[in-house]
Design an enzyme around this catalytic site. Sequence first.
Site, mmCIF file in Angstrom:
data_model
loop_
_atom_site.group_PDB
_atom_site.id
_atom_site.type_symbol
_atom_site.label_atom_id
_atom_site.label_comp_id
_atom_site.label_asym_id
_atom_site.label_seq_id
_atom_site.Cartn_x
_atom_site.Cartn_y
_atom_site.Cartn_z
ATOM 1 N N GLY A 231 -9.784 14.036 3.847
ATOM 2 C CA GLY A 231 -10.540 14.621 2.529
ATOM 3 C C GLY A 231 -10.494 16.137 2.592
ATOM 4 N N SER A 232 -11.630 16.581 1.980
ATOM 5 C CA SER A 232 -11.917 18.260 1.741
ATOM 6 C C SER A 232 -12.019 18.848 3.267
ATOM 7 C CB SER A 232 -12.661 18.130 0.808
ATOM 8 O OG SER A 232 -13.866 17.957 1.431
ATOM 9 N N GLY A 236 -14.964 17.492 6.031
ATOM 10 C CA GLY A 236 -14.387 17.356 7.131
ATOM 11 C C GLY A 236 -15.288 18.165 8.167
ATOM 12 N N GLU A 253 -7.748 14.942 8.912
ATOM 13 C CA GLU A 253 -6.594 15.163 7.997
ATOM 14 C C GLU A 253 -7.207 15.848 6.686
ATOM 15 O OE1 GLU A 253 -3.413 15.217 8.836
ATOM 16 O OE2 GLU A 253 -3.538 13.045 9.211
ATOM 17 N N GLU A 387 -6.257 25.291 -2.318
ATOM 18 C CA GLU A 387 -5.830 23.901 -2.824
ATOM 19 C C GLU A 387 -6.093 23.476 -4.342
ATOM 20 O OE1 GLU A 387 -7.167 20.180 -0.819
ATOM 21 O OE2 GLU A 387 -5.075 19.851 -0.504
HETATM 22 P P1 NAI Z 1 -14.321 14.634 -0.076
HETATM 23 O O1 NAI Z 1 -13.792 15.026 0.879
HETATM 24 O O2 NAI Z 1 -15.813 14.963 -0.163
HETATM 25 O O3 NAI Z 1 -14.128 12.902 -0.186
HETATM 26 C C1 NAI Z 1 -13.345 12.102 0.703
HETATM 27 C C2 NAI Z 1 -14.004 11.023 1.215
HETATM 28 O O4 NAI Z 1 -15.148 11.516 1.994
HETATM 29 C C3 NAI Z 1 -14.728 10.143 0.068
HETATM 30 O O5 NAI Z 1 -14.750 8.961 0.804
HETATM 31 C C4 NAI Z 1 -16.069 10.528 0.138
HETATM 32 O O6 NAI Z 1 -17.069 9.461 -0.188
HETATM 33 C C5 NAI Z 1 -16.371 11.094 1.659
HETATM 34 N N1 NAI Z 1 -17.556 11.987 1.782
HETATM 35 C C6 NAI Z 1 -18.029 12.654 0.938
HETATM 36 N N2 NAI Z 1 -18.997 13.534 1.361
HETATM 37 C C7 NAI Z 1 -19.468 13.047 2.623
HETATM 38 C C8 NAI Z 1 -20.155 13.271 3.820
HETATM 39 N N3 NAI Z 1 -21.406 14.229 3.657
HETATM 40 N N4 NAI Z 1 -20.119 12.428 4.611
HETATM 41 C C9 NAI Z 1 -19.413 11.199 4.970
HETATM 42 N N5 NAI Z 1 -18.352 11.130 3.918
HETATM 43 C C10 NAI Z 1 -18.491 11.784 2.826
HETATM 44 O O7 NAI Z 1 -13.484 15.084 -1.304
HETATM 45 P P2 NAI Z 1 -13.599 15.041 -3.141
HETATM 46 O O8 NAI Z 1 -14.978 15.815 -3.300
HETATM 47 O O9 NAI Z 1 -13.479 13.838 -3.495
HETATM 48 O O10 NAI Z 1 -12.371 16.070 -3.406
HETATM 49 C C11 NAI Z 1 -12.454 17.629 -3.384
HETATM 50 C C12 NAI Z 1 -11.432 18.364 -2.710
HETATM 51 O O11 NAI Z 1 -11.032 17.585 -1.763
HETATM 52 C C13 NAI Z 1 -10.084 17.758 -3.675
HETATM 53 O O12 NAI Z 1 -10.164 18.891 -4.667
HETATM 54 C C14 NAI Z 1 -9.045 18.089 -2.810
HETATM 55 O O13 NAI Z 1 -8.653 19.492 -2.489
HETATM 56 C C15 NAI Z 1 -9.589 17.836 -1.341
HETATM 57 N N6 NAI Z 1 -8.971 16.312 -0.959
HETATM 58 C C16 NAI Z 1 -8.114 16.335 -0.071
HETATM 59 C C17 NAI Z 1 -7.550 15.055 0.093
HETATM 60 C C18 NAI Z 1 -6.613 14.985 1.193
HETATM 61 O O14 NAI Z 1 -5.790 14.039 1.116
HETATM 62 N N7 NAI Z 1 -6.520 15.902 2.198
HETATM 63 C C19 NAI Z 1 -8.256 13.726 -0.427
HETATM 64 C C20 NAI Z 1 -9.341 14.089 -1.419
HETATM 65 C C21 NAI Z 1 -9.678 15.200 -1.679
#
Ligand code: NAI
Length: 484
Positions: A231-232, A236, A253, A387
Site C-alpha cells: 500500500g502507501s 507502510g 511493498e 505517485e
Molecule cells: P493505504 O496504504 O492506506 O491502504 C492499503 C491497505 O492498508 C488497506 O487495506 C487499508 O485498509 C490498510 N490500512 C490503512 N491504514 C492502516 C493502518 N493505520 N493500519 C493498518 N492498515 C491500514 O492506501 P490508500 O489510502 O487506499 O491509497 C493511498 C495511496 O497509496 C494511493 O494513491 C497510492 O499512491 C498508494 N497505494 C499503493 C498501492 C501499491 O500497490 N503499492 C496500493 C494502494 C495504494
Amino acid sequence: MAPDVKSYWQNYIDGAFVDGGAGRLTVDDPATGEPLAEQALADAADVNRAVAAAKRCHESGALTVMRPVERGRMVRAIGQYLLDRIDTIAPIHTLESGKPLWESRIEIEGAARYFEYYGNQAETLEGRSIPLGGGYLDFTLLEPYGVSAQIIPWNYPLEMTARSLSAGLATGNCCVVKTPELDPLANGFIAEAVEAVGFPAGAANILCGLGPDAGAALASHPDIDQMVFTGSVATGISIATAAAQNVVPCVLELGGKSAAVVYPDCDVDNLIENVRWGIYFNAGQVCSAMSRVVVHRSIHDEVVDGIVEMAKDITVGPGIDQPEFGATMGAMISEKQRDRAAGMVQEAERDGATLATGGHKLNRPGFFLEPTVFTNVAPDMTIAREEVFGPVLSVLTFDTDEEAIQVANGTDYGLVGGVFTRDLDRATTTAQRLRAGQVFVNEWYAGGVETPFGGYGKSGYGREKGREALLNYVQTKNVAIRTN
Ligand code: NAI
Ligand code: MG
C-alpha cells in the site's frame, strides 16, 4: 447486463463465516457511484479472534506435521477453485473495483497462478547441513514463523491476497488477511476456497475492516509473528513501526514512480504498446506503473505523437461493458482517488507541464479520468516525483545516457524501471545502473510470479514473488549435535 451480486458478504474467521463487530460497510460500484453490496466489517475484537484462531491452529501443528506436498496440493486447489468460478467472480470484481472485465479475468488467473506456483514450491524448501569437523552433525531447519498477518490493498485485492496467502500457507504459517475496504467482495471466494479445499479452522482467516481500526489492530497485535503489507508509504511506515514494537519482521511493498528510459534506437511501435500497458492498465492504479517516460530528445516528438494517439484511442467506460481484451479502461477505484489524481493534473499544469491529452473527469456518473499525457515535465515537478496512482503519464527528455540515468533515478522510490533500446550494451549498462528492484528491457512487466519483486528506497523492502519470497515466511533454526 449486470450480474446478480449477493447483497451481504461475511468475514471468515476460525473456519466460520461471521458478521462483523463493527457492523456493515457499503461497497459501491465506481462505474456508477451506486451501492453494490454490503460487507461485514471487522473490529479489533474480530481481529483478536482471528489471530487467536491462527495461533491455535499453528500450535496444534495441523499444518506443520503435514507432509509439505499435501499442503502444496491444498494451496494449488485454492487456485483451481477460483479458476473454476472465473465467470462468476470476474463480473463481481469488476463491479466492485471498476476495472475492465477482461482485466478482472487476468487478475483471477494471476491469483490462481500464485496458488499454483507456491503450492508447487511447498516441498522444495530445504535446509542444509554444515560441516563442523569431527564429533558434530549440524543442520538447519526452515520453520514457519507461526501467525502471518497480511494487509491487502484495493488495486489487486485478489492477486495480492493470493501472493501472500499462497506463500504463507505453503510454508506452513497460519494467516490472518485484512482485505481492502473499497473492494473486499471477491476475496470472499478465496475464503470459500480455503474452506472447500480442506484447510483446518484458523489456518486462513479473511476479514474486512477499516485500515485505522481492524488494520491497525492486526498490525500491532502481540500474537502475530510476521507481517506483509502492500500500500502507501505513509501506512507502510505506521505498520513497520507497529511491527517494530513487537519485534516482528515485515515485508513492505509500497509505491513507485517508475521510469522507462527510451533510447533513440528503440522499436517505437513496441514502446507505444508497452506504454499502454504500463500506465493505462488498471487505470494506472499499479504500484509498478510506467508513470514516467524518459526519452531521448531526438525522438521525443515521434514518441509523444505515438503515445498521444494511443491514449486517445482508449475506450473509457464501465468495466462491465468491456469483456474483450483490448484498448479499454474502466473507472478508478473511488471518487477520492480519482479526485486526487485530477488534482495532481491541475497542479502539474500550474507548475508549467504541458497537457498533451486527457486530464479531465468524464462527464458522466462514476469515477473516470481520461488517459492523460504530460510533456515538458521537469524532474523537480511534483508530477515527476510523486505517485499519481492514476492514468497519468509524465514525459521527460534527456540528451546524454548519463542524464537519462540521473533523471530515472531521481525520485525517492525504486520499485521498477525499464529500458527500450536495440543496443545490448546500453540495455545492460542501464539495467545495472537503475535503482530499482526489477528492470524490464523492451517489455514492461516482463517476468512473472517466478521473478522476485520489491523495492529499493521508499518503495519498500523484502521481496514478494519467486523463491526469494518464501524466505520471508520461514525462520532458520540451526541444530548442532555433538556426536562423540
Ligand atoms: P493505504 O496504504 O492506506 O491502504 C492499503 C491497505 O492498508 C488497506 O487495506 C487499508 O485498509 C490498510 N490500512 C490503512 N491504514 C492502516 C493502518 N493505520 N493500519 C493498518 N492498515 C491500514 O492506501 P490508500 O489510502 O487506499 O491509497 C493511498 C495511496 O497509496 C494511493 O494513491 C497510492 O499512491 C498508494 N497505494 C499503493 C498501492 C501499491 O500497490 N503499492 C496500493 C494502494 C495504494
Ligand atoms: Mg468499490
